[in-house]
Enzyme design. Structure first.
Site, short mmCIF file in Angstrom:
data_model
loop_
_atom_site.label_atom_id
_atom_site.label_comp_id
_atom_site.label_asym_id
_atom_site.label_seq_id
_atom_site.Cartn_x
_atom_site.Cartn_y
_atom_site.Cartn_z
N HIS A 112 -1.34 -11.31 11.17
CA HIS A 112 -1.09 -10.94 9.78
C HIS A 112 -0.44 -12.11 9.07
CE1 HIS A 112 -0.16 -8.49 6.33
NE2 HIS A 112 1.14 -8.52 6.53
N ASP A 129 5.16 -10.11 1.82
CA ASP A 129 4.31 -9.44 2.79
C ASP A 129 3.38 -8.51 2.01
OD1 ASP A 129 3.13 -7.91 4.79
OD2 ASP A 129 4.95 -6.77 5.22
N CYS A 163 -5.04 -10.18 3.89
CA CYS A 163 -3.62 -10.57 3.75
C CYS A 163 -3.47 -12.02 3.32
CB CYS A 163 -2.86 -10.29 5.04
SG CYS A 163 -3.65 -10.89 6.54
#
Length: 204
Positions: free
Chosen positions: A53, A70, A121
């Site tokens: 991620h 994030d 992401c």
């Protein structure tokens, strides 16, 4: 699955990010020069694993602010539980924490802009860093770049009624990169195939 380091670096060049240090695995050494604005994209896993991620970090020396983005908006506990990753390690390794007063402001994303099964992401990290490049005093929100996407409380990540928001966010992210990155335009189909909204389900 998701964006490769080469892809992210190529798009970052197109976006002309200020002192973009590059892409790193979880061993990112931190920001070593406290006097210079800089940013980076960091993976939660070791490089040899292929990655899990992407997160974005940025440092604004004028206000002594450390930004931690994030796309899922996970809490500290969730980051440690899901990815065995603690952003505090980044601070401890950075020169910004080595100064005599160690006084800084931490601004961390708390909402989800990425769908639960999306592999975009890295692209959302680029969107955030593009906002940081243009609006270093308020890159998380209330600027024309990040206002392209809508945040959702993280505890609602899997709720059915917010999934259309995540779809719209991903389309907005693609559209932004298509406008500002020649690399994205040249490789649009491959990038979108590897990052689409349900990519994680394809891998199960």
């Amino acid at each position: 699955m998701g964006s490769t380091e080469d892809e992210l670096r190529a798009m970052a060049r197109d976006l002309q990010l200020p002192r973009f240090l590059g892409t790193f695995d979880k061993s990112f050494p931190g920001f070593l020069q406290e006097s210079q604005r800089c940013c980076a994209i960091v993976n939660t896993a070791a490089r040899h694993t292929g990655g899990r991620h992407w997160l974005a970090v940025a440092w604004e020396p004028a206000s002594r602010t450390f930004y931690f983005f994030d796309p899922f908006g996970f809490s500290d506990r969730e980051l440690a539980q899901v990815y065995d990753f603690e952003y505090q390690r980044l601070l401890r390794k950075s020169a910004i924490q080595s100064t005599p007063d160690r006084c800084l402001t931490l601004v961390k994303s708390t909402q989800s802009v990425q769908g639960p099964h999306s592999a975009a992401c890295g692209l959302f990290c680029l969107l955030f860093l593009a906002a940081f490049a243009r609006y270093p005093d308020s890159p998380m929100a209330y600027n024309p770049v990040m206002d392209l996407v809508e945040g959702v409380d993280n505890e609602r990540l899997f709720d059915a009624d917010v999934q259309p928001i995540f779809r719209a966010n991903q389309e907005a992210c693609y559209a932004f990169l298509a406008r500002h990155s020649a690399y994205f335009r040249a490789h649009r189909h491959a990038i979108m195939e590897q990052t689409h909204l349900h990519k994680a389900l394809d891998m199960q």
